[in-house]
Design an enzyme around this catalytic site. Structure first.
Site, PDB file in Angstrom:
ATOM      1  N   GLY A  39      27.487  29.677  55.556  1.00 32.94           N
ATOM      2  CA  GLY A  39      28.427  30.379  54.667  1.00 32.94           C
ATOM      3  C   GLY A  39      28.642  29.727  53.314  1.00 32.94           C
ATOM      4  O   GLY A  39      29.260  30.306  52.426  1.00 32.94           O
ATOM      5  N   ASP A 309      24.334  30.952  41.980  1.00 32.75           N
ATOM      6  CA  ASP A 309      24.943  30.034  41.005  1.00 32.75           C
ATOM      7  C   ASP A 309      23.946  29.090  40.329  1.00 32.75           C
ATOM      8  O   ASP A 309      24.274  28.499  39.311  1.00 32.75           O
ATOM      9  CB  ASP A 309      26.032  29.168  41.675  1.00 32.75           C
ATOM     10  CG  ASP A 309      27.294  29.963  41.994  1.00 32.75           C
ATOM     11  OD1 ASP A 309      27.284  31.197  41.805  1.00 32.75           O
ATOM     12  OD2 ASP A 309      28.284  29.350  42.432  1.00 32.75           O
ATOM     13  N   HIS A 441      47.733  61.241  47.730  1.00 32.19           N
ATOM     14  CA  HIS A 441      49.076  60.879  47.307  1.00 32.19           C
ATOM     15  C   HIS A 441      49.895  60.509  48.532  1.00 32.19           C
ATOM     16  O   HIS A 441      49.844  61.221  49.524  1.00 32.19           O
ATOM     17  CB  HIS A 441      49.736  62.075  46.605  1.00 32.19           C
ATOM     18  CG  HIS A 441      51.168  61.805  46.228  1.00 32.19           C
ATOM     19  ND1 HIS A 441      51.507  60.976  45.178  1.00 32.19           N
ATOM     20  CD2 HIS A 441      52.321  62.229  46.777  1.00 32.19           C
ATOM     21  CE1 HIS A 441      52.830  60.922  45.082  1.00 32.19           C
ATOM     22  NE2 HIS A 441      53.346  61.676  46.044  1.00 32.19           N
TER      23      HIS A 441
END
Ligand code: NAI
Length: 462
Positions: A39, A309, A441
């Site tokens: 992970g 990254d 709604h």
């Protein structure tokens, strides 16, 4: 014959998703991971544990501030921090073991240990070398500190240490008003810590739509966070139990200090490529320490890919996941693709902040004609019912074609609401398409529709 079709190094959201997708596409896959659990940063010491602490501290805030308003009387809960950390760890454990289950289910081999690329088609883990047709580098990032600031993960901590403090500190200084600083800063502020955020720039969360950033800072201040803006931290002097932070104000170069029990360094992250053997195998790096890749995540070395990254782009788990799927598809001979124009960003404070596409500042800079549709959550019945009427939705659409160009939300469940705009943008929708879509709604999502209506003839409830 090779041992594997593909070996992925790193089992964070980029790596494990790549592994699962590659296996689903019929490839023989292994994933190398040196941590005890799968992970990566996200599941172990990032997104997931911080969300557990954000939820716990937000619940405390609700009890302290809103329960009596709803007729829920009685003693406020007190904080047992040890128990809170146990809860956080149980959330982490169930997620990391979930990935292990998915690896077994998809027949992905987990090679336990730290991997090193020892040849164009070879990865070594411990003392065993594995041959492979393709290698994917998905080793992620690590916190980057500042000169003059030594992290000990006890008094001077990164996000990793901030998730493991021994007790709730009395005073905390956070260096950097980015995502990590504000998420972790709000956790401790809600648990009772006096938190001061020191930021180099004049605006929090760099890159965020300016109007949203201003509103966000105002709300955080109201909650009790202190800010020192335009201040560059020079150094941190720490003992075993205390620290002194020295900063310099940019406007007049004056220096001042702050005392703290804990200093959180949240000044960004840098790619993690140490010990991978990249130089030996000849992988080209950028001058910012990232792995250079082309539009198909290929490095300059044939058969070696990189994602997440360690390459360019926002350091976000979901960006890495998308790249993981695309790389697996590319290796399997399909046309993997990532739409970098539609990657949402979310800050999981309360309220949440979410955005996708262009900011107003970017559109101005591009000289593009646009219109703004804004709607306040004060006009949303559901939000008002639960004391979350502060905040707004801001929809940006092309002035001529009405095509949705971006959306910025600060308010309840913003991180979930943003996805209807992501889908709309993927389909090249106009604001009118959203405005004409029936929204149930009462839901928060009606505010999204009202902002889309505000791009046309106007919202109904404002
Ligand atoms: P960041 O890049 O978001 O923010 C760092 C901040 O530190 C900037 O505002 C910068 O101006 C400031 N700074 C730098 N040097 C300074 C100094 N000497 N004195 C004062 N301020 C200074 O970095 P952060 O928050 O550490 O996050 C790292 C990465 O992790 C980011 O890419 C972020 O997107 C990602 N992340 C994303 C999350 C999410 O999506 N919810 C959660 C956590 C991290």
């Amino acid at each position: 014959m090779s041992d594997y079709d593909v070996i992925i190094i790193g089992a964070g959201p980029g790596g494990y998703v790549c592994a699962i997708r590659a296996a689903q596409l019929g490839l023989k896959v292994a994933c190398v991971e040196g941590r005890e659990t799968l992970g990566g940063t996200c599941l172990n010491v990032g997104c997931i544990p911080s969300k557990a602490l954000l939820h716990a501290s937000h619940s405390l805030h609700e009890a302290e501030h809103n329960f009596t308003k709803m007729g829920l009387m009685g003693k406020n809960p007190s904080v047992d921090f040890g128990k809170m950390l146990e809860y956080k760890q149980s959330v982490v454990d169930s997620n990391t073991s979930g990935i292990e289950f998915l690896f077994k289910k998809n027949k992905v081999d987990w090679l336990k240990g730290w991997g090193k690329i020892t040849g164009k088609n070879e990865v070594t883990v411990g003392d065993k070398a594995y041959s492979t047709k393709n290698i994917v580098i998905a080793t992620g990032s690590e916190p980057s500190s500042l000169p003059g600031v030594e992290v000990d993960e006890k008094v001077v901590v990164t996000s990793t240490g901030a998730l493991e403090l021994k007790k709730v500190p009395n005073k905390m200084v956070v260096i950097g008003a980015g995502v990590i600083g504000l998420e972790m800063g709000s956790v401790y502020q809600r648990l009772g810590t006096e938190v001061t955020v020191v930021e180099y720039l004049d605006q929090i969360t760099p890159g965020m739509d300016g109007e949203v950033a201003k509103t966000f800072q105002r709300m955080l201040k109201k909650q009790g966070l202190n800010f020192i803006m335009g201040a560059a931290v020079q150094k941190v002097d720490a003992t075993k139990t205390k620290a002194k932070v020295t900063y310099k104000l940019r406007k007049d170069d004056s220096e001042a200090t702050l005392d703290a029990d804990i200093v959180l360094v949240a000044t960004g992250r840098r790619p993690y490529t140490e010990g991978l053997g990249l130089a030996e195998v000849g992988v080209t790096m950028t001058d910012r320490g990232m792995i250079e890749t082309d539009d198909h995540w290929r490095t300059n070395v044939d058969g070696i890919y990189a994602l997440g990254d360690v390459i360019k782009g926002p350091m976000l788990a979901h960006k890495a996941e998308d790249e993981g799927m695309a790389v697996a598809e590319t290796i399997a001979g399909q046309a993997g693709h990532v739409n970098y124009g539609v990657i949402p960003g979310v800050i999981y404070t309360s309220p949440e902040v979410a955005s996708v596409g262009k900011t107003e500042e970017q559109l101005k800079e591009e000289g593009r004609k646009y219109k703004v549709g804004k709607f306040s959550f004060m006009g949303n019945a559901r939000a008002k019912a639960v004391f979350l009427g502060d905040g707004f939705v801001k929809m940006l659409a092309d002035a001529e074609t009405d095509r949705v160009l971006g959306c910025h939300v600060i308010g309840p469940a913003a991180g979930d609401l943003i996805h209807e705009v992501c889908v709309a943008m993927e389909f090249g929708a106009a604001a009118e398409d959203l405005a004409r879509t029936c929204h149930a709604h009462p839901t928060y999502s009606e505010a999204m529709r009202e902002a889309a209506l505000a791009c046309g003839d106007g919202p109904i409830h404002m």
